[in-house]
Write an enzyme that holds these catalytic residues in place. Structure first.
Site, mmCIF file in Angstrom:
data_model
loop_
_atom_site.group_PDB
_atom_site.id
_atom_site.type_symbol
_atom_site.label_atom_id
_atom_site.label_comp_id
_atom_site.label_asym_id
_atom_site.label_seq_id
_atom_site.Cartn_x
_atom_site.Cartn_y
_atom_site.Cartn_z
ATOM 1 C CB SER A 95 -0.857 0.012 1.272
ATOM 2 O OG SER A 95 -2.191 -0.062 0.933
ATOM 3 C CB SER A 114 -9.843 3.013 -4.865
ATOM 4 O OG SER A 114 -8.703 3.102 -5.697
#
Ligand SMILES: *[C@@H]1O[C@H](CO)[C@@H](O)[C@H](O)[C@H]1NC(C)=O
Ligand SMILES: *[C@@H]1O[C@H](CO)[C@@H](O)[C@H](O)[C@H]1NC(C)=O
Ligand SMILES: *[C@@H]1O[C@H](CO)[C@@H](O)[C@H](O)[C@H]1NC(C)=O
Ligand SMILES: *[C@@H]1O[C@H](CO)[C@@H](O)[C@H](O)[C@H]1NC(C)=O
Ligand SMILES: *[C@@H]1O[C@H](CO)[C@@H](O)[C@H](O)[C@H]1NC(C)=O
Length: 325
Positions: free
Chosen positions: A59, A167
């Site tokens: 991430s 997302s």
């Protein structure tokens, strides 16, 4: 414009498409619930899917490009999926279309494209790269730059591959083994929506003759919150732009610890709209409601000439007049 918009709206309802050659990656690792659910949804729609995700959580890496220089080190692959000492690149024991690379998301995308795809897709071209769905939304220009999920997409766009970054607001970091199998599982909702958008994009397009997206262009799609605290299960696709209500960081000193921490701000500068369709709402605002925000991005980061010209004119004494057309 309105005609084109309603055309797009009709396309968004499509649920099937010709079989595409798709590379699927993400930043939350190859074993995340979201990427596996999306793999299943794309396969269910008949696509040829190569999943190549990072061995571990990656991430916030943006477009950072790090290839493996060691085999798998401690503590092993994400969620215990790969033993320490295993090769830097490998596959799921039960499904050879599901693979990992011990690298960043952008590196996974390009390793997939250059090293795996030629044999995997038998020298046929890659029609599309799908990245995500990320565990957490990536709204606005600041998150665009920061997100490993979007980083894989814009890196692939730079190589000429039409790409979509997804997302999702539900940020729970979950293994695919926690998927309930119910259509209402947040991972399955995200996977189904991702496959539906792919179907809409591919509807009526023969990819042997036409690209799914223009050169240098990709999509960034932000899904709203799914889970027990939300009733949202069918968020309509909504066209958006990246600017408008977007957050970035400011730093303050936490009075209780003395350490710097960040807080969200919504500055005018970050939300200045030079490009895009100005009447469209910002993706940050749209995806905060039960709607899916669909933004079209380009990787041409030069400022538009109207904005750049005064700056360039100011610099004429040092750059020389011949440099400006
Ligand atoms: C990495 O793994 C491969 C395959 O198991 C092995 O042949 C190689 O020696 C390993 N390399 C290192 C540096 O451990
Ligand atoms: C492969 O499938 C078997 C039998 O369904 C299962 O027990 C095992 O956990 C699976 N392995 C992986 C890596 O998914
Ligand atoms: C792909 O193309 C290369 C170069 O033309 C060729 O050597 C190879 O056999 C082809 N592979 C497949 C799977 O068709
Ligand atoms: C996100 O999804 C997980 C898994 O279904 C769930 O446990 C969690 O409550 C969800 N988060 C929110 C904020 O709804
Ligand atoms: C979901 O819908 C039910 C029934 O309409 C309602 O009682 C509940 O408060 C809603 N929950 C949320 C989080 O909006």
């Amino acid at each position: 414009m309105l005609n084109r918009l309603s055309q797009l709206a009709a396309l968004a309802l499509a649920t099937s498409a010709a079989a595409l050659n798709i590379i699927l990656t993400n930043d939350d690792s190859w074993a995340s619930a979201n990427i596996r659910a999306t793999y299943e949804a794309l396969k269910a729609d008949g696509h040829n899917v190569l999943l190549i995700g990072p061995a571990v959580q990656q991430s916030g890496k943006g477009g950072t490009f790090v290839l493996p220089t060691t085999n798998i080190t401690a503590p092993g692959g994400e969620f215990g999926t790969i033993p320490v000492g295993a090769p830097y690149y490998g596959q799921d024991l039960n499904d050879s279309s599901i693979r990992y690379l011990n690298g960043t998301p952008a590196a996974c995308a390009i390793y997939g494209l250059d090293i795996i795809a030629p044999t995997f897709f038998k020298n046929q071209s890659v029609d599309l790269l799908v990245s995500g769905p990320n565990e957490g939304q990536n709204n606005g220009p600041f998150l665009y730059a920061l997100s490993g999920t979007i980083g894989a997409a814009y890196t692939a766009v730079g190589r000429g591959i039409p790409s979509i970054a997804f997302s999702a607001q539900n940020g729970t970091h979950r293994s695919y083994t926690t998927n309930t199998g119910l259509p209402s599982d947040p991972a399955n909702l995200a996977g189904r929506l991702a496959a539906n958008l792919v179907a809409a994009l591919a509807n009526g397009i023969d990819t042997s003759k036409e690209r799914l997206l223009p050169l240098g262009v990709g999509l960034s799609v932000n899904l709203p919150l799914f889970g027990p605290t939300s009733n949202c299960t069918e968020p309509p696709f909504t066209l958006t732009r990246m600017t408008g209500g977007a957050v970035t960081n400011k730093v303050v000193i936490d009075p209780s610890t003395g350490f710097p921490i960040y807080q969200n701000v919504i500055p005018k500068a970050l939300n200045t709209a030079y490009n895009g369709v100005p009447i469209l709402p910002g993706e940050s605002i749209v995806s905060a409601t039960c709607r899916t925000a669909v933004s079209v991005f380009s990787i041409d980061y030069d400022a538009p000439s109207k904005v750049a010209e005064p700056v360039q004119l100011q610099l004429l004494p040092v750059v020389g007049t011949s440099k400006l057309a």
